[in-house]
Structures are given as structure tokens and as C-alpha cells.
Design an enzyme around this catalytic site. Structure first.
Site, short mmCIF file in Angstrom:
data_model
loop_
_atom_site.label_atom_id
_atom_site.label_comp_id
_atom_site.label_asym_id
_atom_site.label_seq_id
_atom_site.Cartn_x
_atom_site.Cartn_y
_atom_site.Cartn_z
N ARG A 67 13.64 -4.06 -3.43
CA ARG A 67 13.99 -3.50 -4.82
C ARG A 67 14.85 -2.15 -4.64
O ARG A 67 15.71 -2.24 -5.58
CB ARG A 67 12.74 -2.90 -5.58
N GLU A 104 -1.81 2.13 6.03
CA GLU A 104 -3.48 2.49 5.88
C GLU A 104 -3.79 1.72 7.06
O GLU A 104 -4.77 2.42 8.14
CB GLU A 104 -3.90 1.80 4.69
P1 AMP Z 1 5.49 4.46 0.61
O1 AMP Z 1 5.91 4.02 2.01
O2 AMP Z 1 3.96 4.53 0.67
O3 AMP Z 1 6.13 5.34 -0.02
O4 AMP Z 1 5.48 2.74 -0.16
C1 AMP Z 1 6.83 2.95 -0.75
C2 AMP Z 1 7.29 1.18 -0.80
O5 AMP Z 1 6.09 0.49 -1.22
C3 AMP Z 1 8.23 0.98 -1.71
O6 AMP Z 1 9.37 0.05 -1.19
C4 AMP Z 1 7.73 0.53 -3.04
O7 AMP Z 1 8.38 -0.57 -3.52
C5 AMP Z 1 6.29 -0.07 -2.52
N1 AMP Z 1 5.42 0.54 -3.28
C6 AMP Z 1 4.14 1.47 -2.83
N2 AMP Z 1 3.26 1.63 -4.00
C7 AMP Z 1 3.80 1.00 -4.98
C8 AMP Z 1 3.16 0.81 -6.16
N3 AMP Z 1 1.98 1.45 -6.60
N4 AMP Z 1 3.92 -0.06 -7.05
C9 AMP Z 1 5.00 -0.42 -6.82
N5 AMP Z 1 5.61 -0.71 -5.38
C10 AMP Z 1 4.87 0.18 -4.50
#
Ligand code: AMP
Length: 185
Positions: A67, A104
Site C-alpha cells: 500500500r 509476533e
Molecule cells: P508494523 O510492522 O507492525 O508496523 O506493521 C506495518 C505493516 O503492516 C504496514 O505495511 C501495514 O499496512 C500493515 N498493518 C499492520 N497492522 C495493520 C492494521 N491494523 N490494519 C491495516 N494494516 C496493518
């Protein structure tokens, strides 16, 4: 610098749909497809990002799979600079540099082309100035790894930008670059 009014922020935020329990139970998935197909909200967001970054003297926008590609490539085109995709492992065809990050359970890996920002990451005889962009920051693991990749190929990540930040997860604390989010939850 442009600021969004609380009303405009609310308009963009309300265009993002929440899908409970996707892709697994307990996750509140923030679905930006409903922002993308709302021309007024999408244009307001992109106008704001264009105004904010016009003065940053950027050389490239790097977007995170998948995205981040949408917001990043529109912004790159508006600023008249190049766009670089940072992809999940195994998708990029040329020589890559990669970086692992923890999930996780287990780990994931992102990659970039070794010459994405020119040889040695140099642009105009100095490290290329790069803005990293994604739709959302949760734990920050993906963006932190992507920012390290930009450094690894010799460029400089001048800021990490997200449309939406889940602030309670404190993801920005693990990122070794300034962080900006348009909307916070
Ligand atoms: P993180 O590495 O945990 O910051 O996760 C970020 C990535 O996961 C991004 O590319 C987001 O598009 C996706 N992502 C994580 N959590 C969500 C959520 N609750 N809703 C939509 N996309 C998420």
C-alpha cells in the site's frame, strides 16, 4: 507548512474502513481502499503531503510493499522525483539488499535493489535524500527494517511518513529517523 484542520482530518479518517478480525481474530484491520475510492479524501490527503514535502529537497520516495506503493508513487509524481519500491523477499528481479525484522511469531524480510538510488546511493554527489512512506505504522518493525535498507544502500532516510499511526503500539520509538503521521488512533 500546511496543517490539516481537525475537520479535514476527520474527513480522511472516516473514509478509512475498519474490518474487525481480519486477517485473524483480534486484529482491527484499517482498510484504505475506501479512502482510495473517495476522490475528495484522497486528493485532500495527497495535497497535504505534497505541500509538506515540497520543501524537503527530496531525491526519491521509497514505498513499502504494497500500500506504500500507491501513496508513494502518486507523491513522487507530484513532486517530480523518482519512486523506489521496497518489497517483500523474492519479488525484485535485480541484485538486492535485504533486511529481516521480527513478527509476533518468526520473522519477515524486505528487499531493495542495490542501485535503487544510484550507485552507492549517491545523488547530486551526496547521499540521496529519501522519504519512506507506508499506509500505516503499527509495531514499526516493517518501517524500521525499510529505513535500515535505505541506509544500507548508501542513501539517507530523511523522514518516515504514514497515513495512519496506531500510537498505542509506540512503533515510532524503534525507528532511527524522524516519523510523521497524518492521522493518529
Ligand atoms: P508494523 O510492522 O507492525 O508496523 O506493521 C506495518 C505493516 O503492516 C504496514 O505495511 C501495514 O499496512 C500493515 N498493518 C499492520 N497492522 C495493520 C492494521 N491494523 N490494519 C491495516 N494494516 C496493518
Amino acid at each position: 507548512m500546511s496543517t490539516l484542520t481537525p475537520e479535514t482530518k476527520e474527513k480522511i479518517l472516516s473514509s478509512i474502513r475498519t474490518i474487525p478480525d481480519f486477517p485473524k481474530p483480534g486484529i482491527q484491520f484499517k482498510d484504505i481502499t475506501t479512502l482510495l475510492n473517495n476522490p475528495e479524501a484522497f486528493r485532500t490527503l495527497m495535497d497535504h503531503l505534497q505541500e509538506r514535502y515540497a520543501s524537503y529537497d527530496l531525491d526519491y520516495i521509497a514505498g513499502i510493499d504494497a500500500r506504500g506503493f500507491i501513496f508513494g508513487s502518486v507523491l513522487a509524481d507530484r513532486l517530480g522525483i523518482g519512486f523506489v519500491p521496497i518489497r517483500k523477499k523474492g519479488k525484485l528481479p535485480y541484485t538486492t539488499v535485504s533486511e529481516k525484522y521480527s513478527l509476533e511469531y518468526g520473522f519477515d524480510e524486505v528487499e531493495i535493489h542495490i542501485d535503487a538510488f544510484g550507485e552507492g546511493g549517491l545523488c547530486r554527489e551526496r547521499p540521496a535524500r529519501v522519504l519512506l512512506i507506508d499506509d500505516l505504522i503499527a509495531t514499526g518493525g516493517t518501517a524500521a527494517a525499510a529505513a535500515r535498507l535505505i541506509d544500507k544502500v548508501g542513501a539517507r532516510c530523511v523522514e518516515c511518513c504514514f497515513v495512519l499511526e496506531l500510537i498505542f503500539l509506540k512503533g515510532r520509538e524503534g525507528i532511527d529517523a524522524p516519523v510523521y503521521s497524518v492521522l493518529q488512533l
